[in-house]
Design an enzyme around this catalytic site. Structure first.
Site, mmCIF file in Angstrom:
data_model
loop_
_atom_site.group_PDB
_atom_site.id
_atom_site.type_symbol
_atom_site.label_atom_id
_atom_site.label_comp_id
_atom_site.label_asym_id
_atom_site.label_seq_id
_atom_site.Cartn_x
_atom_site.Cartn_y
_atom_site.Cartn_z
ATOM 1 C CB SER A 179 -0.889 0.016 1.239
ATOM 2 O OG SER A 179 -1.519 1.273 1.416
ATOM 3 C CE1 TYR B 254 -4.471 -1.905 4.925
ATOM 4 C CE2 TYR B 254 -3.494 0.208 4.369
ATOM 5 C CZ TYR B 254 -4.026 -0.998 3.982
ATOM 6 O OH TYR B 254 -4.117 -1.309 2.648
#
Length: 276
Positions: free
Chosen positions: A160, A173
């Site tokens: 990501s 995250y």
């Protein structure tokens, strides 16, 4: 080279985690369409079975094959918890025994967590890390064993932009995706001589069922407004589409990308470099 078969995965076996929905499902459909035998790993049995049915319906009448490109692929679903090493090893052993090979692993399974450090409980942190980081460890460990035995392969990790940028309220995250990215580099370095390539894709915001669910839960009645606001955070002015991520995944897992390993590919509508 026959240009009609560029990025062919004919005869290859691919394992894709979290492939019941969203990005993982698009990758599974694209890979099967290019000739791969795709093994869909997901905890959601209904989603996994639906993905297999979608691949079968889009192809030829022969069960489990896809021939829209003139290639024949197939799909099979395996319920698995990627955070459970014993479960993972069992599934990979069955796949290797049935296919007698393992060419590609896409570590896509992941979960999100919204919150700063002081809003993240120990349970939140452990849950996110167990899926996003330990899941990549478990599946890569299982895959490397068989790829070494069968003469090489490709591992692709879905990281990501949060792995390299500071994004508000994404503490756990971001930590998990940072781990995914650095595991990518380690695997690429350590298994060069075994013929195993390892790369990462780092998407920004992609329009998946997760986004729709997030908006519905947190902004009831304002979904359309907030969708547009989130879309505009990408300099290109929209969210990515799962199929766009799948196209990049296909290239990186194909023989045409044989000179690429240890690399991270942002696919982010300019978010990483133009959002200043």
């Amino acid at each position: 080279m026959d240009k009609t078969h560029l990025f062919s995965l004919a005869g290859k076996t691919a394992v894709i985690t979290g492939a019941g929905k969203g990005i993982g499902r698009s990758i599974a459909e694209r890979f099967a369409g290019q000739g791969a035998m795709v093994h869909i790993l997901d905890m959601d049995r209904q989603a996994g079975e639906d993905a297999v049915q979608s691949i079968q319906k889009s192809g030829s009448a022969r069960t489990g094959t896809v021939s829209g490109t003139g290639l024949d692929g197939g799909a099979q679903f395996h319920p698995v918890n990627v955070a459970d090493q014993k479960d993972v090893f069992s599934v990979f052993a069955r796949i290797a025994k049935s296919d007698h090979k393992l060419d590609i692993l896409v570590n896509n399974a992941g979960i999100a967590q919204v919150g700063r450090l002081d809003q993240t409980t120990e349970e939140d942190f452990d849950r996110v890390m167990s899926v996003n980081a330990k899941g990549v460890y478990n599946c890569s460990l299982a895959a490397v064993r068989y790829m070494k035995e069968f003469g090489g392969g490709v591992i692709l990790n879905i990281a990501s932009v949060a792995a390299t940028l500071g994004i508000a309220e994404r503490f756990a995250y971001s930590a998990s995706k940072g781990a995914v990215l650095t595991m990518t580099y380690s695997i690429a370095k350590d298994y060069l001589e075994a013929g195993i390539r390892c790369n990462a894709i780092s998407p920004a915001r992609v329009h998946t069922p997760f986004v729709d669910g997030y908006l519905k839960e947190n902004y009831p009645g304002r979904e359309k407004e907030m969708f547009e606001e989130l879309s505009q955070t990408q300099p290109i002015g929209r969210m990515g589409q799962p199929g766009e991520i799948a196209s990049l995944a296909l290239f990186l897992c194909s023989d045409e990308a044989g000179f690429i390993t240890g690399s991270n590919y942002p696919i982010d509508g300019g978010y990483t470099t133009l959002n200043s």
